[in-house]
Enzyme design. Structure first.
Site, PDB file in Angstrom:
ATOM      1  CG  ASP A  32      -2.145   0.870   1.139  1.00  0.00           C
ATOM      2  OD1 ASP A  32      -1.789   1.932   0.291  1.00  0.00           O
ATOM      3  OD2 ASP A  32      -3.034   0.532   1.704  1.00  0.00           O
ATOM      4  CG  ASP A  33      -0.100   4.886   0.171  1.00  0.00           C
ATOM      5  OD1 ASP A  33      -0.750   4.514  -0.898  1.00  0.00           O
ATOM      6  OD2 ASP A  33      -0.430   5.295   0.985  1.00  0.00           O
ATOM      7  CB  CYS A  68      -5.889   3.178  -2.110  1.00  0.00           C
ATOM      8  SG  CYS A  68      -4.720   3.494  -0.964  1.00  0.00           S
ATOM      9  CG  ASP A 311      -2.304   1.108  -3.043  1.00  0.00           C
ATOM     10  OD1 ASP A 311      -1.074   1.457  -2.946  1.00  0.00           O
ATOM     11  OD2 ASP A 311      -3.115   1.176  -2.129  1.00  0.00           O
ATOM     12  CG  ASN A 312      -1.134   4.725  -4.426  1.00  0.00           C
ATOM     13  OD1 ASN A 312      -2.250   4.278  -4.273  1.00  0.00           O
ATOM     14  ND2 ASN A 312      -0.433   5.331  -3.476  1.00  0.00           N
TER      15      ASN A 312
END
Ligand SMILES: *[C@@H]1O[C@H](CO)[C@@H](O)[C@H](O)[C@H]1NC(C)=O
Ligand SMILES: *[C@@H]1O[C@H](CO)[C@@H](O)[C@H](O)[C@H]1NC(C)=O
Ligand SMILES: *[C@@H]1O[C@H](CO)[C@@H](O)[C@H](O)[C@H]1NC(C)=O
Ligand SMILES: *[C@@H]1O[C@H](CO)[C@@H](O)[C@H](O)[C@H]1NC(C)=O
Ligand SMILES: *[C@@H]1O[C@H](CO)[C@@H](O)[C@H](O)[C@H]1NC(C)=O
Length: 598
Positions: A32-33, A68, A311-312
């Site tokens: 995540d991130d 997200c 996700d990003n």
């Protein structure tokens, strides 16, 4: 070129099917991130050992929406955000309720893989606004086994709530979230490995290295928590002091260009913030080894593909930003992707341009299913397929806010109190369309904002994206910029027309946009389109624009939606000669801000 790429993918999965007696297993790790540009991958020794050295690292992989939930929907559906219309983390424009109302809960990769004969398992964060209140309304479909982190506790590293296979949420207070989701993923993997008759898809989606906060009441976000066993690590680490680190001269447009420089207090906090992220990632690194060893011990490693991505991306202090994402710079959109598995070269670095939009079709084609209704196409998994006529663009889109994280974060205008009550002073007007296009000859980022401002970075010569060639300041660099010998005033209308097609593309038009513009000609690339005979055509296209800034995908506010098509009849024989006769053919005014063009 679409056909070529598709054939390549089919033949790869054909090869795979022959080489492997059965459909391959898939382990997917989704952080995540996680950043690529602050080099987080270099601080994960087990990821280096098991994935980078044994698989292929895709250096030009992009998410298409740098936040997200929209990005995860793009990833698990293979469809662009403007086609899913999940464009935010919260209702009304996004989050789990929107995923359900858009029909995605019954129509995405996990359900397709079950239909293809897979057992599917998921441990960790699935969507945003997937909460202790709505987890059962309905329960997420597509999994034989699942254990989901739930809001408002998803980012509360030591206070997780999870629902297992639809049971009421259980509290894990005091336990470290990335370790919990790793242990659950390992248990699912054990279960998957016992069913020898069916291939499996196991996802571990830990919350690391997302920032830590609770989405309830007024609570500051802060650096992620890390496990005590990692507290001693990276004490000397500092965020790379690249040219875009808290720059003296800012490059961006809209709210970004007016950000104040960060002071030393914030910079020190930011360095520690990134150290904490690297420490949080250690739990993920360790779990990778455990999962891969299980697969190896079961004798299944030669029949398993392993995907590692996020996700990003993430920025901290680049462009004077507080910790966060949501922007179109490479820090936010150019993200880690590593794939290991049968037929994939070990220790290889690929520079093929790929996006999250491509992963659903990649995985399905490995599973032996071919579908051509995706907005992406399978990524080239070996050197032979690498360039093979593959397109070189990525469609970037964003709607909504720029949200600062960390205890000093404040962008002033919008109080982001929709969602579950979490407050942050976000930046409004963070709605834009972008185009990232990369080849041997050029590397560009072009964007049009909801304020009608535009940006163009020559990323080849300005890798940190600080000199917007469309700003008054950089007129002299802009006047020297050429591709294939053609000046910017002819390049820009091509880029704009490409965005015009991509912003409402669907299926093949997303991967073959030039065919929309040139249905009966041989134009397949930016270079082809730059031929002088197309100048009039491109200058006559409607320009990408917005009538206002919206928080979501409101079609009426997004200006022209369709591009004109080139037909040799109309342009070569009627319009061009007519314009030349009038003597007005070469006087173009593109946008007001570019007075130097006229
Ligand atoms: C996207 O969803 C929003 C929120 O439901 C809605 O207002 C909007 O019209 C939708 N956009 C499109 C293009 O369907
Ligand atoms: C997994 O779910 C699919 C779809 O419901 C089902 O066909 C399959 O038998 C399940 N596998 C196991 C091991 O229960
Ligand atoms: C540094 O910047 C922060 C955030 O803008 C501000 O709140 C703080 O007072 C500043 N500290 C110093 C020492 O100037
Ligand atoms: C952007 O430009 C278009 C076309 O010139 C215009 O209609 C629109 O009002 C402008 N939007 C804003 C937000 O200024
Ligand atoms: C947002 O953009 C609009 C133009 O669409 C402008 O009027 C407004 O001032 C901008 N707001 C902020 C906070 O920049």
């Amino acid at each position: 070129m679409f056909l070529k790429a598709l054939t390549a993918a089919v033949s790869l999965s054909g090869l795979t099917q022959q080489a492997l007696a059965k459909q391959p297993n898939i382990l997917f790790v989704l952080t995540d991130d996680q950043d690529l540009h602050m080099h987080s991958l270099d601080y994960m020794p087990l990821l280096q050992k098991y994935l980078v050295k044994e698989g292929t690292l895709f250096l030009k992989h992009f998410c298409t929406v740098a936040i997200c939930c929209p990005s995860r929907v793009n990833l698990w559906t293979g469809r662009a955000a403007h086609n899913t219309n999940v464009t935010d983390v919260w209702p009304p424009y996004g989050g789990y309720p929107k995923v359900v109302s858009q029909g995605i809960n019954d129509n995405y990769l996990p359900t397709w893989l079950q239909d293809a004969g897979y057992n599917t398992y998921y441990s960790g964060k699935l969507w945003n606004a997937h909460s202790v209140d709505n987890y059962n309304a309905p329960y997420a479909s597509g999994f034989n086994g699942s254990d989901f982190l739930l809001d408002p506790y998803t980012y509360d590293y030591l206070n997780a709530y999870m629902t297992r296979n639809g049971a009421p949420p259980a509290s894990y207070i005091g336990q470290y979230s990335p370790d919990i989701t790793a242990a659950k993923a390992a248990t699912f993997l054990d279960e998957a490995l016992t069913h020898k008759d069916r291939p499996w898809f196991v996802v571990h989606a830990p919350v690391a290295p997302h920032s830590n906060f609770q989405l309830k009441g007024v609570q500051e976000s802060d650096a992620p928590r890390y496990a005590d066993r990692h507290a001693h690590l990276f004490k000397d680490y500092k965020i790379p002091r690249t040219e875009n680190f808290n720059p003296e001269k800012q490059g961006g447009v809209s709210w970004i260009k007016n950000l104040p420089r960060l002071n030393q207090t914030v910079i020190d906090y930011s360095d520690e913030f990134q150290r904490s992220r690297l420490r949080a990632l250690q739990a993920v690194d360790e779990s990778l080894e455990q999962l891969i060893q299980k697969i190896e011990n079961a004798g299944e490693l030669d029949n398993t593909y392993i995907f590692y991505t996020t996700d990003n991306g993430y920025h901290i202090s680049q462009y004077r930003f507080h910790p966060g994402k949501e922007c179109g710079f490479d820090t936010d959109i150019n993200i880690p992707l590593i794939v290991r598995g049968p037929g994939i070269p070990a220790g290889r670095i690929s520079t093929a341009v790929t996006a999250h939009t491509d992963l659903a079709s990649t995985i399905l084609s490995l599973a032996g299913v071919t579908r051509d209704d995706f907005d992406g196409i399978p990524i080239p998994l070996n050197a032979k397929e690498e360039r093979n006529g593959r397109h070189d663009h990525v469609t970037i889109e964003f709607w909504g806010l720029g949200i600062p994280e960390g205890k000093w974060g404040n962008y002033g205008d919008e109080n982001m109190e929709d969602g579950l009550g979490f407050e942050a002073h976000a930046a409004g007007n963070n709605t834009y369309k972008g185009l990232r296009i990369v080849s041997e000859e050029y590397s560009l980022y072009y964007s049009v904002w909801c304020t009608n401002e535009t940006e163009l970075y020559d990323v080849k010569n300005d890798p940190h994206q600080l000199r917007n060639l469309l700003s008054d300041e950089h007129v002299s660099s802009a006047s020297k910029f050429t591709i294939a010998g053609r000046p910017l005033k002819h390049i820009l209308p091509r880029l704009d027309a490409l965005v015009l097609v991509l912003k409402s593309c669907k299926g093949k038009t997303c991967t073959q946009p030039w065919k929309v513009l040139h249905p009966d000609s041989e134009v397949e690339s930016l270079i082809d389109s730059l031929k002088p005979r197309f100048d009039t055509f491109y200058h006559s296209q409607p320009k990408v624009s917005f009538s206002k800034c919206e928080r979501g995908y409101i079609k009426e506010s997004e200006g022209p939606l369709e591009a004109k098509q080139y037909t040799s009849d109309a342009f070569d024989t009627i319009i061009e000669p007519a314009l030349q006769k009038q003597g007005s053919a070469r006087s173009f005014q593109y946008r007001g801000q570019l007075g130097w063009w006229t």
